[in-house]
Scaffold this motif. Sequence first.
Motif, PDB file in Angstrom:
ATOM      1  N   ILE A   1       0.839  -1.192   0.000  1.00 47.37           N
ATOM      2  CA  ILE A   1       0.000   0.000   0.000  1.00 47.37           C
ATOM      3  C   ILE A   1       0.880   1.250   0.000  1.00 47.37           C
ATOM      4  N   PRO A   2       0.822   2.057  -1.070  1.00 49.64           N
ATOM      5  CA  PRO A   2       1.582   3.307  -1.081  1.00 49.64           C
ATOM      6  C   PRO A   2       0.996   4.276  -0.052  1.00 49.64           C
ATOM      7  N   GLU A   3       1.862   4.948   0.693  1.00 52.05           N
ATOM      8  CA  GLU A   3       1.409   5.922   1.677  1.00 52.05           C
ATOM      9  C   GLU A   3       1.580   7.329   1.107  1.00 52.05           C
ATOM     10  N   SER A   4       0.892   8.295   1.689  1.00 54.55           N
ATOM     11  CA  SER A   4       0.894   9.664   1.169  1.00 54.55           C
ATOM     12  C   SER A   4       2.277  10.314   1.196  1.00 54.55           C
ATOM     13  N   ASP A   5       3.181   9.844   2.076  1.00 54.25           N
ATOM     14  CA  ASP A   5       4.520  10.428   2.179  1.00 54.25           C
ATOM     15  C   ASP A   5       5.533   9.780   1.227  1.00 54.25           C
ATOM     16  N   GLY A   6       5.067   8.873   0.344  1.00 53.79           N
ATOM     17  CA  GLY A   6       5.960   8.234  -0.613  1.00 53.79           C
ATOM     18  C   GLY A   6       6.538   6.913  -0.130  1.00 53.79           C
ATOM     19  N   ASN A   7       6.263   6.554   1.121  1.00 54.39           N
ATOM     20  CA  ASN A   7       6.723   5.281   1.667  1.00 54.39           C
ATOM     21  C   ASN A   7       5.688   4.197   1.409  1.00 54.39           C
ATOM     22  N   PHE A   8       5.978   2.967   1.858  1.00 54.61           N
ATOM     23  CA  PHE A   8       5.077   1.855   1.577  1.00 54.61           C
ATOM     24  C   PHE A   8       4.763   1.053   2.834  1.00 54.61           C
ATOM     25  N   LEU A   9       3.524   0.573   2.919  1.00 55.69           N
ATOM     26  CA  LEU A   9       3.088  -0.339   3.967  1.00 55.69           C
ATOM     27  C   LEU A   9       2.857  -1.689   3.298  1.00 55.69           C
ATOM     28  N   VAL A  10       3.492  -2.732   3.841  1.00 52.27           N
ATOM     29  CA  VAL A  10       3.373  -4.072   3.276  1.00 52.27           C
ATOM     30  C   VAL A  10       2.670  -4.953   4.303  1.00 52.27           C
ATOM     31  N   LYS A  11       1.455  -5.408   3.970  1.00 53.88           N
ATOM     32  CA  LYS A  11       0.676  -6.240   4.893  1.00 53.88           C
ATOM     33  C   LYS A  11       0.887  -7.708   4.539  1.00 53.88           C
ATOM     34  N   VAL A  12       1.435  -8.471   5.506  1.00 50.62           N
ATOM     35  CA  VAL A  12       1.795  -9.867   5.238  1.00 50.62           C
ATOM     36  C   VAL A  12       0.871 -10.876   5.933  1.00 50.62           C
ATOM     37  N   GLY A  13      -0.181 -10.419   6.595  1.00 52.68           N
ATOM     38  CA  GLY A  13      -1.169 -11.315   7.175  1.00 52.68           C
ATOM     39  C   GLY A  13      -0.735 -11.931   8.487  1.00 52.68           C
TER      40      GLY A  13
ATOM     41  N   ILE B   1       9.593 -13.332   2.855  1.00 52.15           N
ATOM     42  CA  ILE B   1       8.493 -12.532   2.323  1.00 52.15           C
ATOM     43  C   ILE B   1       8.969 -11.899   1.014  1.00 52.15           C
ATOM     44  N   VAL B   2       8.183 -12.092  -0.044  1.00 44.19           N
ATOM     45  CA  VAL B   2       8.515 -11.539  -1.358  1.00 44.19           C
ATOM     46  C   VAL B   2       7.356 -10.643  -1.790  1.00 44.19           C
ATOM     47  N   PHE B   3       7.680  -9.407  -2.166  1.00 41.67           N
ATOM     48  CA  PHE B   3       6.655  -8.481  -2.630  1.00 41.67           C
ATOM     49  C   PHE B   3       7.257  -7.560  -3.686  1.00 41.67           C
ATOM     50  N   THR B   4       6.389  -6.928  -4.455  1.00 36.84           N
ATOM     51  CA  THR B   4       6.846  -6.023  -5.511  1.00 36.84           C
ATOM     52  C   THR B   4       6.397  -4.602  -5.190  1.00 36.84           C
TER      53      THR B   4
ATOM     54  N   SER C   1      15.661   7.823  -0.660  1.00 32.50           N
ATOM     55  CA  SER C   1      15.323   6.622   0.114  1.00 32.50           C
ATOM     56  C   SER C   1      13.815   6.428   0.186  1.00 32.50           C
ATOM     57  N   VAL C   2      13.418   5.207   0.497  1.00 31.68           N
ATOM     58  CA  VAL C   2      12.019   4.848   0.697  1.00 31.68           C
ATOM     59  C   VAL C   2      11.951   3.949   1.923  1.00 31.68           C
ATOM     60  N   LYS C   3      11.023   4.267   2.812  1.00 34.14           N
ATOM     61  CA  LYS C   3      10.810   3.447   4.001  1.00 34.14           C
ATOM     62  C   LYS C   3       9.744   2.405   3.683  1.00 34.14           C
ATOM     63  N   VAL C   4      10.012   1.154   4.067  1.00 35.99           N
ATOM     64  CA  VAL C   4       9.054   0.069   3.881  1.00 35.99           C
ATOM     65  C   VAL C   4       8.709  -0.475   5.264  1.00 35.99           C
ATOM     66  N   LYS C   5       7.412  -0.418   5.592  1.00 35.74           N
ATOM     67  CA  LYS C   5       6.938  -0.929   6.884  1.00 35.74           C
ATOM     68  C   LYS C   5       6.229  -2.259   6.638  1.00 35.74           C
TER      69      LYS C   5
END
Length: 171
Positions: free
Chosen positions: A40-52, A62-65, A128-132
């Motif tokens: 999920i792209p966030e408004s600040d340019g970073n990403f949230l990755v939900k892995v369940g 964990i593999v994601f694009t 840089s990009v932060k991935v949560k």
Amino acid sequence: MATAKKGSVKAGGVRFSEEATAHSHVHFDEKLHDSVVMVIPESDGNFLVKVGFLKTQHKYEIVFTLPEVPALGADVCPAPVPNPHLRVTNIAPDPEGGLKVTCEYMAHQEGVLCEETLLVSESKEDASVKVKVHARVMDRHHGTPMLLEGVRCIGAEHEYDSEQSDWQGFD
């Protein structure tokens, strides 16, 4: 008085057929088929990755694009900031666009956890990009979660049980 309903009964996305046949079938609503890791792209340019759902004391690959991030350029690597629970093991261009990221995640405690990692450009300073990575971690004694597509268990920490110890103690 309750009236009987003919046809099919719906309950939370699952439909049970009432027809009397030799084979029983359960039909799931289409929205339940979406069982992949969500980026999920966030408004600040970073990403949230939900892995369940994951299980405590287990290690996962964990593999994601990620979508293409022009600010980073083509030469992306993980920042040298260590995270004891999340480690990026590979970053490669995805043939369909974007970056395919592979990481190892150690589910260390029960609850809703969010671990962060930073991806940086090797050629562009300060890019840089932060991935949560967001996971719901359940206790190791509460069953086995159905893993999302893109998540696989690659190991488990052995639980120490003092009753199985062969140490005799002090004399």
